[in-house]
Design a protein around this motif. Structure first.
Motif, short mmCIF file in Angstrom:
data_model
loop_
_atom_site.label_atom_id
_atom_site.label_comp_id
_atom_site.label_asym_id
_atom_site.label_seq_id
_atom_site.Cartn_x
_atom_site.Cartn_y
_atom_site.Cartn_z
N SER A 93 0.82 -1.21 0.00
CA SER A 93 0.00 0.00 0.00
C SER A 93 0.85 1.26 0.00
CB SER A 93 -0.93 0.00 1.21
OG SER A 93 -0.16 0.06 2.39
N PHE A 94 0.22 2.36 -0.35
CA PHE A 94 0.88 3.66 -0.38
C PHE A 94 0.09 4.64 0.46
CE2 PHE A 94 2.19 1.69 -4.34
CZ PHE A 94 3.54 1.97 -4.37
N ARG A 95 0.82 5.49 1.16
CA ARG A 95 0.16 6.60 1.85
C ARG A 95 0.07 7.76 0.88
NH1 ARG A 95 3.14 6.83 7.14
NH2 ARG A 95 4.04 8.71 6.24
N SER A 142 -11.10 3.04 -9.91
CA SER A 142 -10.05 3.69 -9.14
C SER A 142 -9.76 2.88 -7.88
CB SER A 142 -10.51 5.09 -8.76
OG SER A 142 -9.92 5.48 -7.55
N LEU A 143 -8.47 2.82 -7.51
CA LEU A 143 -8.10 2.07 -6.31
C LEU A 143 -8.69 2.69 -5.05
CD1 LEU A 143 -4.33 1.22 -6.94
CD2 LEU A 143 -6.31 -0.26 -7.22
N MET A 144 -9.08 3.96 -5.17
CA MET A 144 -9.67 4.66 -4.04
C MET A 144 -11.12 4.27 -3.83
SD MET A 144 -7.45 6.32 -2.68
CE MET A 144 -7.10 7.92 -2.05
N GLU A 150 -3.33 -3.71 -17.67
CA GLU A 150 -3.39 -2.32 -18.13
C GLU A 150 -2.73 -1.37 -17.14
OE1 GLU A 150 -7.19 -1.52 -20.60
OE2 GLU A 150 -7.76 -2.95 -19.07
N SER A 151 -2.55 -0.16 -17.59
CA SER A 151 -1.90 0.86 -16.79
C SER A 151 -2.52 0.95 -15.39
CB SER A 151 -2.05 2.20 -17.50
OG SER A 151 -1.27 3.15 -16.87
N GLY A 152 -1.66 0.97 -14.37
CA GLY A 152 -2.14 1.15 -13.01
C GLY A 152 -2.58 -0.12 -12.31
N CYS A 153 -2.44 -1.29 -12.95
CA CYS A 153 -2.94 -2.52 -12.33
C CYS A 153 -1.96 -3.06 -11.29
CB CYS A 153 -3.24 -3.58 -13.39
SG CYS A 153 -1.78 -4.25 -14.17
N GLY A 154 -0.76 -2.51 -11.23
CA GLY A 154 0.16 -2.92 -10.17
C GLY A 154 1.38 -3.69 -10.62
N LYS A 155 1.68 -3.67 -11.92
CA LYS A 155 2.83 -4.42 -12.42
C LYS A 155 4.13 -3.87 -11.85
CE LYS A 155 1.82 -3.40 -16.78
NZ LYS A 155 0.65 -2.53 -16.56
N SER A 156 4.32 -2.56 -11.96
CA SER A 156 5.57 -1.98 -11.47
C SER A 156 5.67 -2.07 -9.96
CB SER A 156 5.69 -0.52 -11.92
OG SER A 156 5.78 -0.45 -13.31
N VAL A 157 4.55 -1.89 -9.27
CA VAL A 157 4.58 -1.98 -7.81
C VAL A 157 4.98 -3.40 -7.39
CG1 VAL A 157 3.16 -1.88 -5.71
CG2 VAL A 157 2.94 -0.10 -7.45
N THR A 158 4.57 -4.40 -8.15
CA THR A 158 4.99 -5.77 -7.87
C THR A 158 6.51 -5.88 -7.96
OG1 THR A 158 2.92 -6.60 -8.78
CG2 THR A 158 4.72 -8.18 -8.58
N THR A 184 -4.38 0.67 -1.48
CA THR A 184 -3.80 -0.66 -1.53
C THR A 184 -3.59 -1.00 -3.00
OG1 THR A 184 -4.98 -1.19 0.48
CG2 THR A 184 -4.12 -3.04 -0.77
N ALA A 185 -2.33 -0.92 -3.43
CA ALA A 185 -2.02 -1.09 -4.85
C ALA A 185 -1.97 -2.56 -5.23
CB ALA A 185 -0.71 -0.39 -5.19
N LEU A 186 -1.52 -3.40 -4.31
CA LEU A 186 -1.51 -4.85 -4.55
C LEU A 186 -2.33 -5.49 -3.46
CD1 LEU A 186 2.24 -5.64 -5.32
CD2 LEU A 186 0.43 -4.98 -6.92
N1 LIG Z 1 4.47 6.25 -5.00
C1 LIG Z 1 3.16 6.01 -5.11
N2 LIG Z 1 2.26 6.67 -4.36
C2 LIG Z 1 0.95 6.42 -4.46
N3 LIG Z 1 0.40 5.53 -5.30
C3 LIG Z 1 1.24 4.84 -6.08
C4 LIG Z 1 2.65 5.04 -6.05
N4 LIG Z 1 3.23 4.21 -6.94
C5 LIG Z 1 2.22 3.54 -7.52
N5 LIG Z 1 1.03 3.91 -7.00
C6 LIG Z 1 -0.29 3.40 -7.39
O1 LIG Z 1 -0.27 2.01 -7.47
C7 LIG Z 1 -1.03 1.54 -8.57
C8 LIG Z 1 -0.25 0.58 -9.39
O2 LIG Z 1 0.78 1.30 -10.07
P1 LIG Z 1 1.87 0.61 -11.00
O3 LIG Z 1 2.90 1.64 -11.28
O4 LIG Z 1 2.31 -0.67 -10.42
O5 LIG Z 1 1.03 0.30 -12.31
P2 LIG Z 1 1.53 -0.44 -13.62
O6 LIG Z 1 0.71 -1.67 -13.75
O7 LIG Z 1 3.01 -0.59 -13.60
O8 LIG Z 1 1.06 0.59 -14.73
P3 LIG Z 1 1.82 1.10 -16.08
O9 LIG Z 1 1.42 0.11 -17.14
O10 LIG Z 1 1.17 2.42 -16.31
O11 LIG Z 1 3.27 1.16 -15.81
C9 LIG Z 1 -1.49 2.77 -9.34
O12 LIG Z 1 -2.83 3.03 -9.04
C10 LIG Z 1 -0.62 3.86 -8.82
O13 LIG Z 1 -1.29 5.08 -8.80
#
Ligand SMILES: Nc1ncnc2c1ncn2[C@@H]1O[C@H](COP(=O)(O)OP(=O)(O)OP(=O)(O)O)[C@@H](O)[C@H]1O
Ligand SMILES: Nc1ncnc2c1ncn2[C@@H]1O[C@H](COP(=O)(O)OP(=O)(O)OP(=O)(O)O)[C@@H](O)[C@H]1O
Ligand SMILES: [Mg+2]
Ligand SMILES: [Mg+2]
Lengths: 345, 330
Positions: free
Chosen positions: A19-21, A285-287, A48-56, A28-30
């Motif tokens: 999660s992110f503050r 939206s995750l919110m 798709e964009s924002g689904c949490g790939k990079s956060v993983t 909760t991103a993941l």
């Molecule tokens: N530093 C942060 N602070 C707050 N929210 C964040 C932060 N980093 C990521 N998020 C949120 O976490 C969610 C997942 O983001 P993530 O970057 O993993 O998406 P992604 O699947 O990699 O998308 P993309 O294809 O656009 O790269 C998004 O809703 C994003 O807004």
């Protein structure tokens, strides 16, 4: 057919919650992400964009922004350790050494004030304890390995003097320098032209054959998944909604989202007299997530139960897993899609 | 009247390269080089090619956001090549542009209603009531809910913003829309929605599109004809069916071969094209593609091939006949 989650996993992620503050509260991103990466295999992660790939990937690498992002629950198992709770000193020994990362934008990962050579040499000196001249030789051989023409000269160049494709080769050379067990590649070719993309994909495949490295390949491009992956994880709004080996996923997608995604890409040979299938609406939206299935608002197969009941990722047939309450009945043709119920496009 | 809505003849666009503290001009980038093409009423011409090949510059020169260095642009039978900004205002009603990043092109301080009303206010003598009716009509056409009228661009998703951009572009019933990477930034599921919308609007309203994008499958899907560009030049031009089914130029062949497979069983086995795209500031002599071309001969190094008709398509390659007949092979 290759089987998902063979016993021989290099890296295992279980129930990951990150999660992110933010100013608007905690997001909760993941939410319960899990998968295995097989030894010497490529795991594709698509969504798709924002689904949490990079956060993983940032969670695995221990690179979440400190004070803002954190792992709330779950395990990341690698070589008998749980990376989710590993102290930073020990993580430093793993990062870049045993698990390496390649980013979409090599410019942000390469330091602009050092030459490519200095940066690769640095990796060899810190992680492999080489002296300077040994590290130079090793760097040169890495440059040859990633097929950079005129490698001696390129070692002297700064990142801004290189094309996108060249920079990505340097990134790959750096990632491979320590013979990592796992490479996490986050959209490594998204910023590149198709002909350069195909060079880089081919290079990664060849290097994987030679080194036996496992790759976690993150992309939003299903074509790239089709080219690269052995196994695939499909993510939607912070959750894994389907896992399968790549052929099964393309031949026999089970989750309505995966079906929709595969149907909505135009293929060479398809013309506009045949309308593209679409997925109505957009990602929630995750919110403001629905209580039950996160795809509920867009799902043409939805049933009343889906609104409140959250589907778990469960085995459909063997290693093919899907998070949909009605996957079995949809697959058997017992539930038909109803687009009218979703309203306009 | 002929059905050609746009005719571009021998169009070149150069940008000065400046360097040093005095910013003296030290060279020029030939972004678009001797391009000739036509667009007919109601058709879609796709423009593809890799980064830096001049797609955006061509699109912008067509709508006269850039002034051509050489050549002419004839739109609706009128030479607009050197018209001044003021003289162009009447023309602009009939040609519009859609951009990759709709957010950057929408005024963040105006709500959707005001954004869509603006072109009507500036270019028509509709009264307030008529304008409002037209705004609603536009929102219906692009699939935006009417109650979104009072909301601001940042409150919308990327796909919805692109719908706003499209609604604004069609507000004055243009004859031509130049769409520059209009769906490139969108997620696939949303991309399909916007592509369907563009196709549907063209059917209903009959405008022509110049559809610029680097995604080959998308361009093929939407286009009647396609122009393939390499380092400022058009190297192949023909119906999208012909060009995609049987590409003649070695570059087009390589480009199509590089598109990732649609299914893991069709993984590409061909050897990818080697080398990088050369800098447009310093392009190779002769045929710009020769250093990367497996068919290249000495002639290709010195002599630039002109675009010429071969069968159903136009191609700029000295060896096109031999490639077509299969006499030379990879
Ligand atoms: N530093 C942060 N602070 C707050 N929210 C964040 C932060 N980093 C990521 N998020 C949120 O976490 C969610 C997942 O983001 P993530 O970057 O993993 O998406 P992604 O699947 O990699 O998308 P993309 O294809 O656009 O790269 C998004 O809703 C994003 O807004
Ligand atoms: N305003 C400008 N000033 C100077 N050079 C420019 C300008 N616009 C474009 N160029 C140069 O002209 C060439 C063609 O650029 P253009 O943006 O038309 O390419 P493109 O095909 O649209 O590429 P992309 O796929 O990256 O959008 C490039 O070398 C670019 O750097
Ligand atoms: Mg990402
Ligand atoms: Mg462009």
């Amino acid at each position: 057919m290759s089987n998902f989650s063979s016993g021989d996993a290099v890296l295992k992620v279980e129930g990951l919650v990150t999660s992110f503050r933010t100013d608007d509260g905690t997001v909760t991103a993941l939410d319960g992400v899990g998968f295995d990466i097989g030894r010497g295999k490529t795991l594709g992660i698509v969504g798709e964009s924002g689904c949490g790939k990079s956060v993983t990937s940032l969670s695995i690498m221990g690179l979440l922004p400190s004070g803002v992002g954190r792992i709330d629950a779950g395990k990341i198992l690698f070589e008998g350790k749980n990376l989710a709770t590993l102290p930073e000193e020990e993580m430093r020994d793993i990062r870049g050494n045993k698990i390496a990362m390649i980013f979409q934008e090599p410019m942000t990962a390469l330091n602009p004030v050092f030459t490519a050579g200095e940066q690769i040499i640095e990796v060899f000196m810190t992680h492999r304890n080489m002296d300077r001249s040994a590290a130079y030789k090793a760097a040169l051989s890495m440059m040859e390995m990633v097929k950079i023409p005129d490698p001696e000269r390129r070692l002297e160049e700064y990142p801004h003097q290189m094309s996108g494709g060249m920079k990505q080769r340097v990134m790959i050379a750096m990632a491979l320098a320590c013979k990592p067990a796992v490479i996490i590649a986050d959209e490594p070719t998204t910023a590149l032209d198709v002909t350069i993309q195909s060079q880089i994909l081919r290079l990664m495949q060849d290097l994987q054959k030679d080194t036996g490295t496992s790759i976690m390949f993150i992309t939003h491009d299903l074509g790239v998944i089709a080219e690269m992956a052995d196994d695939v994880v499909v993510m939607y709004a912070g959750q894994v909604i389907e896992r399968a080996d790549v052929v099964t996923l393309f031949d026999h997608p089970l989750h309505p989202y995966t079906k929709g995604l595969l149907a909505s890409i135009p293929h060479v040979g398809q013309h506009r007299d045949k309308k593209l299938s679409t997925i109505r609406g957009s990602v929630p939206s995750l919110m403001n997530l629905p209580a039950g299935c996160r795809f509920y608002g867009r799902c043409p197969y939805r049933q009343p139960e889906c609104e409140q009941t959250r589907p778990a990722l469960e085995s459909h047939k063997g290693a093919h897993e899907v998070a949909c309450l009605f996957a079995g009945r949809i697959d058997a043709g017992e539930i038909k899609p109803n687009y009218e119920a979703l309203g306009g496009e | 009247m002929s059905d050609v809505i746009l005719e571009v003849k021998n169009l070149s666009v150069r940008f000065p390269i400046r360097s040093g503290i005095l910013q003296r001009q030290t060279g020029a980038v030939q972004a678009v080089s001797d391009v000739s093409l036509q667009v007919r009423r109601g058709e879609t011409l796709g423009v593809v090619g890799e980064s830096g090949c001049g797609k955006t510059t061509l699109g912008r020169a067509i709508v006269r956001l850039y002034e051509p260095s050489e050549g002419t642009v004839v739109f609706r039978g009128e030479d607009i090549t050197h018209k001044t900004h003021k003289e162009l205002s009447a023309t602009r009603k009939h040609m519009q542009m859609i951009f990759q990043d709709p957010y950057a092109s929408l005024n963040p301080r105006k709500n959707v209603g005001a954004i869509l009303e603006e072109p009507l206010l500036l270019n028509t003598n509709m009264n307030r009531e008529e304008r409002l009716a037209r705004v609603f009509e536009l929102m219906d056409l692009v699939g935006l809910r009417r109650d979104a009228m009072n909301r601001y661009p940042h409150e919308f998703s990327g796909g919805q913003r692109q719908r706003i951009g499209i609604a604004r572009a069609i507000a004055l019933n243009p004859d031509l829309i130049v769409a520059d990477e209009a769906v490139s930034a969108l997620d696939v599921s949303i991309q399909a929605q916007v592509i369907n919308l563009l196709v549907e609007l063209q059917k209903k309203l009959g405008m022509a599109y110049v559809f610029v994008a680097h995604d080959l499958a998308v361009v093929q899907y939407i286009s009647d004809r396609v122009a393939v560009m390499y380092l400022g030049r058009v190297v192949e031009l023909g119906s999208s069916k012909d060009v995609y089914a049987d590409p003649l130029h070695p570059y087009t062949k390589a480009l199509l071969a590089a598109v990732p497979a649609a299914h893991p069983k069709d993984r590409k086995k061909v050897q990818p094209l080697t080398g990088d795209v050369p800098s447009p500031a310093n392009p190779p002599s002769g045929c710009h593609f020769h250093p990367r071309c497996r068919f290249a001969t000495d002639k290709c190094k010195t002599e630039a091939p002109a675009l010429r008709r071969l069968g159903h398509v136009d191609v700029a390659c000295h060896h096109a006949e031999k490639i077509k007949s299969g006499e030379v092979q990879a």
